[in-house]
Structure formats: structure tokens, C-alpha cells
Design an enzyme around this catalytic site. Structure first.
Site, PDB file in Angstrom:
ATOM      1  N   GLU A   1      -1.890  -6.971   7.609  1.00  0.00           N
ATOM      2  CA  GLU A   1      -0.531  -6.820   8.110  1.00  0.00           C
ATOM      3  C   GLU A   1      -0.308  -7.691   9.349  1.00  0.00           C
ATOM      4  O   GLU A   1      -1.255  -8.096  10.040  1.00  0.00           O
ATOM      5  CB  GLU A   1      -0.281  -5.338   8.440  1.00  0.00           C
ATOM      6  CG  GLU A   1       1.090  -5.012   9.020  1.00  0.00           C
ATOM      7  CD  GLU A   1       2.244  -5.346   8.080  1.00  0.00           C
ATOM      8  OE1 GLU A   1       2.433  -6.548   7.794  1.00  0.00           O
ATOM      9  OE2 GLU A   1       2.965  -4.410   7.669  1.00  0.00           O
TER      10      GLU A   1
ATOM     11  N   HIS B   1       0.821  -1.210   0.000  1.00  0.00           N
ATOM     12  CA  HIS B   1       0.000   0.000   0.000  1.00  0.00           C
ATOM     13  C   HIS B   1       0.858   1.264   0.000  1.00  0.00           C
ATOM     14  O   HIS B   1       2.055   1.248   0.309  1.00  0.00           O
ATOM     15  CB  HIS B   1      -0.914   0.018   1.228  1.00  0.00           C
ATOM     16  CG  HIS B   1      -0.164   0.058   2.532  1.00  0.00           C
ATOM     17  ND1 HIS B   1       0.387   1.211   3.057  1.00  0.00           N
ATOM     18  CD2 HIS B   1       0.136  -0.920   3.420  1.00  0.00           C
ATOM     19  CE1 HIS B   1       0.984   0.958   4.191  1.00  0.00           C
ATOM     20  NE2 HIS B   1       0.855  -0.347   4.444  1.00  0.00           N
TER      21      HIS B   1
END
Length: 246
Positions: free
Chosen positions: A103, A22
Site C-alpha cells: 500500500e 484485500h
């Protein structure tokens, strides 16, 4: 760059797999540990993902044969999903969200800056920084757990995609490094998971499958930590002329 064997149940597999980190968030800019806190892209991150999306579409989509397909999958955290949409929306592609791509969790360290962690828990910080696991004393996922979760999630989408499909995965820095080390078999050689660096924001890795005589599949990594050409020419994390608003 490196490769390994992964089983494919029916012999059908994707044409390629690209794994994208990202864009920048305010936590990235301030060196804070995000983990699974849902932090949005900041203005720099939104600029980064537009540049990355343009290059990814130009390289992997423009001029592709009509019998090729795309499958776009993202972590369900907003920063990854927004990065995926920057790529997929102009193409009319659906973004499939999967929490398995989130994550790595950093437990009670999430939200703290590296400097705050160093000051409050100096011994654990030093242990973490050299890969000895000091973060595990504070509720973080182990790297092996992240690698296992990543391998299972990637394989599920690889099997779902089928042939003639370019699989686009949008996720997070620590997750990508640990999942790819598991996929490529590097974790057995480097159990501390220090074989790959964390990719820069809005950069990507590309992998290609190769059939083996026994029906298995070997993954070859073509690129890692690759970004748009502009990332090499200028200040990717603080672009000139862009006013950071958050």
C-alpha cells in the site's frame, strides 16, 4: 472502460490481469489509515475474501482450457497475502510475495483515523481530501511515486508471466487506484490521480491486453470495483449473522 499503451520487450504477454483488493481489517472498519502497517484481516474480511475467492475461481478458472495457466502475486503485507491464499490455496497455486505491491505509505498519519487527522491537522486534512497533497507534509509517498512503483512492479510480472497466463494480483486500495492510472496513461491527463475511486474491500479490476501493429501493447479495462453478487444484495461491510470478533 479505458486503455493505454505499455511496452512489452519480447511480444509475449499475459492473457488477462485481475487486480484484487484485500478484505476488511479492523482499521478499515474504524476508518483508520493503514498504509504499510501490517494489519490482519478481521472476521468480516475473512468472510469477504472467501466469497470473493469463490466467485473469482468460478469465473476465471472453472472450465478453463488446460493450456491456460495462473500466476498469483501478492503484496507481502498479511491482509493482502491472506486474500491471495483464499483464492490460490484450493487450486494448489503458489502465492508469490512482492513488496512492490504494498500500500501507499502515509507517513506519520498511519494508524490514525480520518477524524483524528482532521482534528489535529485541519488544513492538511482538507488539502488531502481535495487531492491537493496535504498528506505530503507528513511523510506520505506521493501518488506519482506509488504510480511509478506500481507500473514497474506490474510490468515485471506481466513480462514474467508470458502468454496463456491469467495474472492475479492481490494488493491495496490506494495502490491499485494509482498503479492502474499509471498503467492506463490516465495520470498524464489527471496528475492529481483522481481518475479512479478506491475499490471496496475484496473487489477487483480486470484488464485485457491488445496487440498494436508496432509491437506495443494496449491495456483495456473490462471491470473496475467489481465484487461478488452478494456484495450488491446485502451489507458487505457488516454481514448479517456474522459476529465480528476483531
Amino acid at each position: 472502460m479505458t486503455d493505454s499503451v505499455a511496452a512489452v520487450e519480447d511480444g509475449r504477454h499475459v492473457r488477462s490481469m485481475t487486480v484484487v483488493r484485500h478484505g476488511q481489517t479492523s482499521y478499515n472498519a474504524k476508518h483508520r489509515m493503514q498504509g504499510q502497517i501490517d494489519i490482519p484481516l478481521n472476521s468480516v474480511g475473512r468472510w469477504q475474501v472467501e466469497r470473493a475467492a469463490e466467485e473469482l475461481r468460478a469465473e476465471y478458472v472453472d472450465g478453463a482450457p488446460q493450456d491456460r495457466h495462473l500466476l498469483v502475486v501478492s503484496s507481502d503485507l498479511g491482509r493482502a497475502a491472506a486474500t491471495a491464499h483464499a483464492f490460490a490455496d484450493p487450486l494448489g497455486q503458489t502465492v508469490h510475495l512482492d513488496p512492490g505491491l504494498r500500500e501507499r505509505s502515509f507517513g506519520e498519519w498511519e494508524g490514525a483515523s480520518a477524524e483524528e487527522v482532521r482534528q489535529r491537522w485541519p488544513e492538511d486534512y482538507e488539502s488531502w481530501s481535495r487531492g491537493a497533497g496535504g498528506e505530503l507534509l507528513h511523510g506520505a509517498e506521493t501518488k506519482a511515486q506509488v504510480g511509478k512503483r506500481g507500473l514497474e512492479t506490474l510490468n515485471r510480472w506481466i513480462h514474467r508471466a508470458g502468454p496463456d497466463t491469467d495474472l492475479m494480483i492481490f494488493s491495496h486500495g490506494s495502490f491499485i487506484a494509482q498503479a492502474l492510472q499509471a498503467l492506463l496513461g490516465m495520470a498524464s491527463e489527471y496528475p492529481e490521480y483522481l481518475g479512479l475511486v478506491t475499490m471496496r474491500n475484496a473487489h477487483w479490476a480486470r484488464l485485457m491486453p491488445r496487440d498494436l501493429p508496432d509491437g506495443g501493447l494496449r491495456w483495456s479495462m473490462i471491470d473496475y470495483n467489481r465484487g461478488p453478487a452478494i456484495a450488491m444484495r446485502g451489507d458487505w461491510d457488516n454481514p448479517r449473522g456474522l459476529v465480528q470478533t476483531d
